[in-house]
Scaffold this motif. Structure first.
Motif, PDB file in Angstrom:
ATOM      1  N   ASP A 217       0.865  -1.179   0.000  1.00 15.37           N
ATOM      2  CA  ASP A 217       0.000   0.000   0.000  1.00 15.37           C
ATOM      3  C   ASP A 217       0.901   1.227   0.000  1.00 15.37           C
ATOM      4  OD1 ASP A 217      -1.665   2.165   0.551  1.00 15.37           O
ATOM      5  OD2 ASP A 217      -2.851   1.073   2.017  1.00 15.37           O
ATOM      6  N   ALA A 218       0.865   2.011  -1.074  1.00 10.77           N
ATOM      7  CA  ALA A 218       1.750   3.174  -1.216  1.00 10.77           C
ATOM      8  C   ALA A 218       1.536   4.218  -0.131  1.00 10.77           C
ATOM      9  CB  ALA A 218       1.550   3.808  -2.591  1.00 10.77           C
ATOM     10  N   ARG A 219       0.406   4.145   0.579  1.00  9.90           N
ATOM     11  CA  ARG A 219       0.121   5.130   1.631  1.00  9.90           C
ATOM     12  C   ARG A 219       0.701   4.723   2.981  1.00  9.90           C
ATOM     13  NH1 ARG A 219      -6.030   4.591   0.420  1.00  9.90           N
ATOM     14  NH2 ARG A 219      -5.175   2.510   0.364  1.00  9.90           N
ATOM     15  N   ARG A 220       1.263   3.530   3.061  1.00  9.98           N
ATOM     16  CA  ARG A 220       1.817   3.035   4.323  1.00  9.98           C
ATOM     17  C   ARG A 220       3.332   3.191   4.325  1.00  9.98           C
ATOM     18  NH1 ARG A 220       0.108  -2.502   4.602  1.00  9.98           N
ATOM     19  NH2 ARG A 220       2.081  -3.013   3.661  1.00  9.98           N
ATOM     20  N   VAL A 221       3.908   3.491   5.483  1.00  8.02           N
ATOM     21  CA  VAL A 221       5.358   3.620   5.611  1.00  8.02           C
ATOM     22  C   VAL A 221       6.020   2.296   5.241  1.00  8.02           C
ATOM     23  CG1 VAL A 221       7.240   4.018   7.245  1.00  8.02           C
ATOM     24  CG2 VAL A 221       5.147   5.372   7.399  1.00  8.02           C
ATOM     25  N   GLY A 222       7.125   2.389   4.496  1.00 12.99           N
ATOM     26  CA  GLY A 222       7.853   1.194   4.082  1.00 12.99           C
ATOM     27  C   GLY A 222       8.498   1.413   2.737  1.00 12.99           C
ATOM     28  N   LEU A 223       8.521   0.375   1.928  1.00  7.44           N
ATOM     29  CA  LEU A 223       9.153   0.443   0.614  1.00  7.44           C
ATOM     30  C   LEU A 223       8.529   1.554  -0.220  1.00  7.44           C
ATOM     31  CD1 LEU A 223      11.038  -0.825  -1.529  1.00  7.44           C
ATOM     32  CD2 LEU A 223       9.124  -2.287  -2.168  1.00  7.44           C
ATOM     33  N   ASP A 224       9.364   2.451  -0.719  1.00  7.76           N
ATOM     34  CA  ASP A 224       8.876   3.555  -1.550  1.00  7.76           C
ATOM     35  C   ASP A 224       8.936   3.180  -3.020  1.00  7.76           C
ATOM     36  OD1 ASP A 224       8.123   6.389  -2.044  1.00  7.76           O
ATOM     37  OD2 ASP A 224      10.088   6.406  -3.006  1.00  7.76           O
ATOM     38  N   HIS A 225      10.097   2.720  -3.466  1.00  3.58           N
ATOM     39  CA  HIS A 225      10.250   2.293  -4.852  1.00  3.58           C
ATOM     40  C   HIS A 225      11.532   1.480  -4.994  1.00  3.58           C
ATOM     41  CE1 HIS A 225      13.055   5.682  -5.082  1.00  3.58           C
ATOM     42  NE2 HIS A 225      13.472   5.216  -6.250  1.00  3.58           N
ATOM     43  N   ILE A 226      11.652   0.851  -6.149  1.00  5.38           N
ATOM     44  CA  ILE A 226      12.859   0.096  -6.471  1.00  5.38           C
ATOM     45  C   ILE A 226      13.584   0.874  -7.555  1.00  5.38           C
ATOM     46  CG2 ILE A 226      13.767  -2.036  -7.453  1.00  5.38           C
ATOM     47  CD1 ILE A 226      11.243  -3.416  -6.322  1.00  5.38           C
ATOM     48  N   GLY A 227      14.847   1.187  -7.333  1.00 11.86           N
ATOM     49  CA  GLY A 227      15.653   1.899  -8.313  1.00 11.86           C
ATOM     50  C   GLY A 227      16.661   0.964  -8.951  1.00 11.86           C
ATOM     51  N   LEU A 228      16.696   0.952 -10.271  1.00 12.58           N
ATOM     52  CA  LEU A 228      17.639   0.117 -11.012  1.00 12.58           C
ATOM     53  C   LEU A 228      18.602   1.019 -11.773  1.00 12.58           C
ATOM     54  CD1 LEU A 228      14.994  -2.410 -12.308  1.00 12.58           C
ATOM     55  CD2 LEU A 228      16.610  -2.756 -10.438  1.00 12.58           C
ATOM     56  N   ALA A 229      19.888   0.811 -11.553  1.00  9.54           N
ATOM     57  CA  ALA A 229      20.918   1.658 -12.159  1.00  9.54           C
ATOM     58  C   ALA A 229      21.105   1.314 -13.634  1.00  9.54           C
ATOM     59  CB  ALA A 229      22.238   1.482 -11.422  1.00  9.54           C
ATOM     60  N   CYS A 230      21.199   2.349 -14.442  1.00 10.48           N
ATOM     61  CA  CYS A 230      21.521   2.213 -15.858  1.00 10.48           C
ATOM     62  C   CYS A 230      22.861   2.895 -16.098  1.00 10.48           C
ATOM     63  CB  CYS A 230      20.437   2.854 -16.715  1.00 10.48           C
ATOM     64  SG  CYS A 230      18.827   2.037 -16.590  1.00 10.48           S
ATOM     65  N   THR A 231      23.529   2.495 -17.169  1.00  9.11           N
ATOM     66  CA  THR A 231      24.874   3.022 -17.437  1.00  9.11           C
ATOM     67  C   THR A 231      24.893   4.197 -18.395  1.00  9.11           C
ATOM     68  OG1 THR A 231      25.191   1.402 -19.196  1.00  9.11           O
ATOM     69  CG2 THR A 231      25.959   0.793 -16.989  1.00  9.11           C
ATOM     70  N   SER A 232      23.741   4.488 -19.037  1.00  8.21           N
ATOM     71  CA  SER A 232      23.709   5.577 -20.015  1.00  8.21           C
ATOM     72  C   SER A 232      22.274   6.030 -20.259  1.00  8.21           C
ATOM     73  CB  SER A 232      24.321   5.123 -21.342  1.00  8.21           C
ATOM     74  OG  SER A 232      23.494   4.131 -21.930  1.00  8.21           O
ATOM     75  N   GLU A 233      22.153   7.203 -20.877  1.00  9.63           N
ATOM     76  CA  GLU A 233      20.826   7.680 -21.294  1.00  9.63           C
ATOM     77  C   GLU A 233      20.209   6.684 -22.270  1.00  9.63           C
ATOM     78  OE1 GLU A 233      18.715  11.360 -23.725  1.00  9.63           O
ATOM     79  OE2 GLU A 233      20.888  11.382 -23.445  1.00  9.63           O
ATOM     80  N   ASP A 234      21.025   6.141 -23.170  1.00  8.43           N
ATOM     81  CA  ASP A 234      20.518   5.165 -24.136  1.00  8.43           C
ATOM     82  C   ASP A 234      19.922   3.947 -23.454  1.00  8.43           C
ATOM     83  OD1 ASP A 234      21.198   6.748 -26.307  1.00  8.43           O
ATOM     84  OD2 ASP A 234      23.089   5.694 -26.691  1.00  8.43           O
TER      85      ASP A 234
END
Length: 68
Positions: A5-22
């Motif tokens: 539930d996005a309204r509850r405290v906890g995980l906000d999002h998962i970020g995945l690293a990319c190496t370039s704009e492409d």
């Protein structure tokens, strides 16, 4: 049985690293191919990002910072 539930405290999002704009743009294209609703590719002074949500509603971000 506790669902995300996005309204509850906890995980906000998962970020995945990319190496370039492409690579960020490639992920945007792939999300389109899969029929996944996504936001626009964002170009900001510190990098590039595209976001979407997984089937549970958790935000996923593909992000590449500008090289220092």
């Amino acid at each position: 049985g506790d669902a995300f539930d996005a309204r509850r405290v906890g995980l906000d999002h998962i970020g995945l690293a990319c190496t370039s704009e492409d690579e960020v743009r490639s992920w945007a294209d792939r999300l389109d191919e899969l029929g996944v609703h996504r936001g626009p590719v964002e170009t900001v002074p510190y990098g590039w990002a595209v976001t979407a949500r997984d089937p549970d509603g958790i935000a996923i971000e593909f992000f590449c910072p500008v090289a220092p």
